[in-house]
Design a protein around this motif. Structure first.
Motif, PDB file in Angstrom:
ATOM      1  N   ALA A 191       0.853  -1.208   0.000  1.00  0.00           N
ATOM      2  CA  ALA A 191       0.000   0.000   0.000  1.00  0.00           C
ATOM      3  C   ALA A 191       0.882   1.248   0.000  1.00  0.00           C
ATOM      4  N   GLY A 192       1.959   1.207   0.782  1.00  0.00           N
ATOM      5  CA  GLY A 192       2.882   2.360   0.845  1.00  0.00           C
ATOM      6  C   GLY A 192       3.508   2.662  -0.507  1.00  0.00           C
ATOM      7  N   THR A 193       3.925   1.614  -1.229  1.00  0.00           N
ATOM      8  CA  THR A 193       4.553   1.857  -2.540  1.00  0.00           C
ATOM      9  C   THR A 193       3.519   2.382  -3.542  1.00  0.00           C
ATOM     10  N   MET A 194       2.257   1.904  -3.386  1.00  0.00           N
ATOM     11  CA  MET A 194       1.197   2.412  -4.278  1.00  0.00           C
ATOM     12  C   MET A 194       1.007   3.915  -4.071  1.00  0.00           C
ATOM     13  N   HIS A 195       1.122   4.327  -2.816  1.00  0.00           N
ATOM     14  CA  HIS A 195       0.936   5.756  -2.520  1.00  0.00           C
ATOM     15  C   HIS A 195       2.050   6.594  -3.156  1.00  0.00           C
ATOM     16  N   VAL A 196       3.276   6.083  -3.085  1.00  0.00           N
ATOM     17  CA  VAL A 196       4.391   6.835  -3.702  1.00  0.00           C
ATOM     18  C   VAL A 196       4.174   6.903  -5.220  1.00  0.00           C
ATOM     19  N   GLU A 197       3.753   5.776  -5.793  1.00  0.00           N
ATOM     20  CA  GLU A 197       3.548   5.741  -7.250  1.00  0.00           C
ATOM     21  C   GLU A 197       2.414   6.711  -7.649  1.00  0.00           C
ATOM     22  N   GLN A 198       1.305   6.634  -6.910  1.00  0.00           N
ATOM     23  CA  GLN A 198       0.169   7.497  -7.270  1.00  0.00           C
ATOM     24  C   GLN A 198       0.508   8.970  -7.040  1.00  0.00           C
ATOM     25  N   ALA A 199       1.265   9.243  -5.957  1.00  0.00           N
ATOM     26  CA  ALA A 199       1.673  10.630  -5.696  1.00  0.00           C
ATOM     27  C   ALA A 199       2.515  11.156  -6.862  1.00  0.00           C
ATOM     28  N   SER A 200       3.337  10.275  -7.449  1.00  0.00           N
ATOM     29  CA  SER A 200       4.195  10.676  -8.581  1.00  0.00           C
ATOM     30  C   SER A 200       3.339  10.948  -9.813  1.00  0.00           C
ATOM     31  N   VAL A 201       2.349  10.066 -10.034  1.00  0.00           N
ATOM     32  CA  VAL A 201       1.439  10.259 -11.181  1.00  0.00           C
ATOM     33  C   VAL A 201       0.704  11.593 -11.009  1.00  0.00           C
ATOM     34  N   ASP A 202       0.169  11.804  -9.812  1.00  0.00           N
ATOM     35  CA  ASP A 202      -0.585  13.038  -9.545  1.00  0.00           C
ATOM     36  C   ASP A 202       0.291  14.279  -9.708  1.00  0.00           C
ATOM     37  N   ALA A 203       1.572  14.124  -9.347  1.00  0.00           N
ATOM     38  CA  ALA A 203       2.479  15.278  -9.436  1.00  0.00           C
ATOM     39  C   ALA A 203       2.954  15.518 -10.868  1.00  0.00           C
ATOM     40  N   GLY A 204       2.657  14.552 -11.747  1.00  0.00           N
ATOM     41  CA  GLY A 204       3.060  14.711 -13.151  1.00  0.00           C
ATOM     42  C   GLY A 204       4.539  14.444 -13.375  1.00  0.00           C
ATOM     43  N   ILE A 205       5.147  13.669 -12.466  1.00  0.00           N
ATOM     44  CA  ILE A 205       6.562  13.319 -12.679  1.00  0.00           C
ATOM     45  C   ILE A 205       6.649  11.853 -13.115  1.00  0.00           C
ATOM     46  N   ASP A 206       7.816  11.448 -13.558  1.00  0.00           N
ATOM     47  CA  ASP A 206       7.993  10.059 -13.983  1.00  0.00           C
ATOM     48  C   ASP A 206       7.698   9.120 -12.802  1.00  0.00           C
ATOM     49  N   SER A 207       6.896   8.091 -13.061  1.00  0.00           N
ATOM     50  CA  SER A 207       6.524   7.196 -11.960  1.00  0.00           C
ATOM     51  C   SER A 207       7.049   5.773 -12.184  1.00  0.00           C
ATOM     52  N   SER A 208       7.980   5.615 -13.132  1.00  0.00           N
ATOM     53  CA  SER A 208       8.432   4.248 -13.451  1.00  0.00           C
ATOM     54  C   SER A 208       9.196   3.601 -12.290  1.00  0.00           C
ATOM     55  N   LEU A 209       9.950   4.403 -11.555  1.00  0.00           N
ATOM     56  CA  LEU A 209      10.738   3.812 -10.450  1.00  0.00           C
ATOM     57  C   LEU A 209       9.835   3.281  -9.327  1.00  0.00           C
ATOM     58  N   PRO A 210       8.921   4.095  -8.759  1.00  0.00           N
ATOM     59  CA  PRO A 210       8.045   3.527  -7.725  1.00  0.00           C
ATOM     60  C   PRO A 210       7.143   2.416  -8.260  1.00  0.00           C
ATOM     61  N   LYS A 211       6.843   2.458  -9.562  1.00  0.00           N
ATOM     62  CA  LYS A 211       6.023   1.386 -10.147  1.00  0.00           C
ATOM     63  C   LYS A 211       6.758   0.038 -10.067  1.00  0.00           C
ATOM     64  N   VAL A 212       8.043   0.065 -10.456  1.00  0.00           N
ATOM     65  CA  VAL A 212       8.850  -1.164 -10.398  1.00  0.00           C
ATOM     66  C   VAL A 212       8.939  -1.677  -8.964  1.00  0.00           C
ATOM     67  N   VAL A 213       9.135  -0.750  -8.030  1.00  0.00           N
ATOM     68  CA  VAL A 213       9.241  -1.152  -6.619  1.00  0.00           C
ATOM     69  C   VAL A 213       7.912  -1.762  -6.158  1.00  0.00           C
ATOM     70  N   ARG A 214       6.812  -1.094  -6.502  1.00  0.00           N
ATOM     71  CA  ARG A 214       5.493  -1.615  -6.115  1.00  0.00           C
ATOM     72  C   ARG A 214       5.285  -3.017  -6.699  1.00  0.00           C
ATOM     73  N   GLN A 215       5.680  -3.204  -7.961  1.00  0.00           N
ATOM     74  CA  GLN A 215       5.492  -4.515  -8.601  1.00  0.00           C
ATOM     75  C   GLN A 215       6.309  -5.602  -7.900  1.00  0.00           C
ATOM     76  N   LEU A 216       7.542  -5.263  -7.526  1.00  0.00           N
ATOM     77  CA  LEU A 216       8.382  -6.244  -6.817  1.00  0.00           C
ATOM     78  C   LEU A 216       7.752  -6.618  -5.480  1.00  0.00           C
ATOM     79  N   PHE A 217       7.249  -5.606  -4.777  1.00  0.00           N
ATOM     80  CA  PHE A 217       6.621  -5.860  -3.471  1.00  0.00           C
ATOM     81  C   PHE A 217       5.393  -6.754  -3.654  1.00  0.00           C
ATOM     82  N   GLU A 218       4.625  -6.501  -4.734  1.00  0.00           N
ATOM     83  CA  GLU A 218       3.426  -7.314  -4.979  1.00  0.00           C
ATOM     84  C   GLU A 218       3.789  -8.770  -5.283  1.00  0.00           C
ATOM     85  N   VAL A 219       4.889  -8.965  -6.002  1.00  0.00           N
ATOM     86  CA  VAL A 219       5.317 -10.342  -6.300  1.00  0.00           C
ATOM     87  C   VAL A 219       5.612 -11.081  -4.993  1.00  0.00           C
ATOM     88  N   ALA A 220       6.254 -10.378  -4.054  1.00  0.00           N
ATOM     89  CA  ALA A 220       6.553 -11.012  -2.753  1.00  0.00           C
ATOM     90  C   ALA A 220       5.249 -11.437  -2.072  1.00  0.00           C
TER      91      ALA A 220
END
Ligand SMILES: NC(=O)c1ccc[n+]([C@@H]2O[C@H](COP(=O)([O-])OP(=O)(O)OC[C@H]3O[C@@H](n4cnc5c(N)ncnc54)[C@H](OP(=O)(O)O)[C@@H]3O)[C@@H](O)[C@H]2O)c1
Length: 306
Positions: free
Chosen positions: A245-274
């Motif tokens: 949930a925490g990584t999703m928030h960082v990713e969504q905050a990046s999307v909302d801010a209009g900045i590149d969100s690929s890095l938190p997306k990758v982190v969120r995906q890795l966490f989800e795989v775990a």
């Protein structure tokens, strides 16, 4: 009796090769250098270095030649006309590349009758020759060859021998770079997030410094290395469900801010795989289970650190 001058040859005079040559000159070595762009030899020549007209001449001048080129592929071009000279000589290649390319290069040099050490130097040029726990180079290759030259290599940095499998030094080097690149990218992403709200980077800097100082404690208190080796991941205080949930928030905050969100997306995906692998109630170190593939071919490492 005349004192024996130790000699060293260096091929490649980018910022790193220059720093190396300077360190050996300072220690009174007889230094021979070769570089494709001859102009880069001039300053060293004025300090007493000998400039070899060809790579073969440089290799002939010393038992040990250090190579510092952009990558390993260039070594074959540079040494193409120096194959004969390699017989009975030792090459320590301190350039960056992949472990597989290191193995190939070691085999190639050995086929020419030379000996080969690989090195991964962990400091920038200004720290070559400096003291400190962080000033070191990983080495691998035949133990007797390393022993023979370790005092010479110590002129540059503390030489840390990682094992006889020649690829090991580069694996350690890549592991450190992996950590460095991703953590710096993470910090830059954090700066961008604040910048999107008009906050200057300087405002965040003290908090990042503080976090960096806290990292060793964080690693130690979460027993990262032990948990990885034992494959048990304590998650009582912060489990993977919460962390996803925490990584999703960082990713969504990046999307909302209009900045590149690929890095938190990758982190969120890795966490989800775990979590998918059943580690939802485990702690953050269980993310290694999403990265490390148990089925992957184990490299033929003869690790000494076990
Ligand atoms: N700089 C650092 O902070 C640092 C830290 C740790 C490790 N390293 C590693 O150390 C190695 C050297 O670093 P550096 O910063 O000195 O690298 P660099 O600026 O890329 O210089 C590398 C050398 O490679 C030579 N070279 C490149 N292409 C060539 C070609 N086609 N034929 C012949 N020579 C060629 C250059 O010759 P010319 O002068 O003729 O162009 C130069 O002597 C790299 O593998 C790097 O990853 C660097």
């Amino acid at each position: 009796m005349k004192a024996v001058t130790k000699s060293i040859s260096i091929i490649g005079l980018g910022p790193m090769g220059q720093a190396m040559a300077n360190a050996f000159l300072k220690e009174g070595y007889s230094v021979t250098v070769w570089n494709r762009t001859v102009a880069k030899t001039e300053n060293l020549a004025s300090q007493g270095a000998q400039v070899a007209p060809t790579p073969a001449d440089a290799i002939r001048k010393s038992d040990l030649t250090i190579i510092s080129l952009t990558d390993y592929a260039i070594m074959y071009n540079v040494l193409d006309t120096a194959k004969e000279a390699l017989k009975g000589k030792t090459i320590a290649n301190l350039s960056s590349d992949t472990p597989q390319n290191v193995r190939r290069a070691s085999e190639w040099v050995t086929r020419q009758g030379g000996k080969f050490l690989a090195g991964g130097i962990m400091v920038p040029p200004p720290l070559v020759g400096a003291e400190g726990d962080h000033v070191y180079t990983f080495y691998s290759g035949p133990a007797d060859v390393f022993q023979q030259y370790k005092d010479d290599l110590a002129v540059l940095t503390r030489p840390d021998y990682m094992g006889s499998d020649v690829a090991l030094a580069m694996l350690y080097y890549q592991a450190l770079l992996d950590f460095m690149y991703t953590s710096i990218a993470g910090a830059l992403h954090g700066y961008a997030l604040l910048k999107s709200a008009g906050v200057p980077a300087k405002k965040l800097e003290p908090y990042f410094s503080n976090f960096l100082a806290f990292l060793p404690e964080l690693f130690a208190s979460s027993n990262t290395a032990d948990e990885i080796d034992q494959r048990t991941y304590y998650g009582e205080e912060n489990n993977m469900f919460m962390l996803v949930a925490g990584t999703m928030h960082v990713e969504q905050a990046s999307v909302d801010a209009g900045i590149d969100s690929s890095l938190p997306k990758v982190v969120r995906q890795l966490f989800e795989v775990a979590v998918k692998k059943g580690y939802g109630k485990s702690g953050i170190n269980s993310v290694i289970e999403a990265i490390y593939n148990e089925g992957a071919e184990r490299s033929k490492l003869t690790a000494v650190e076990k």
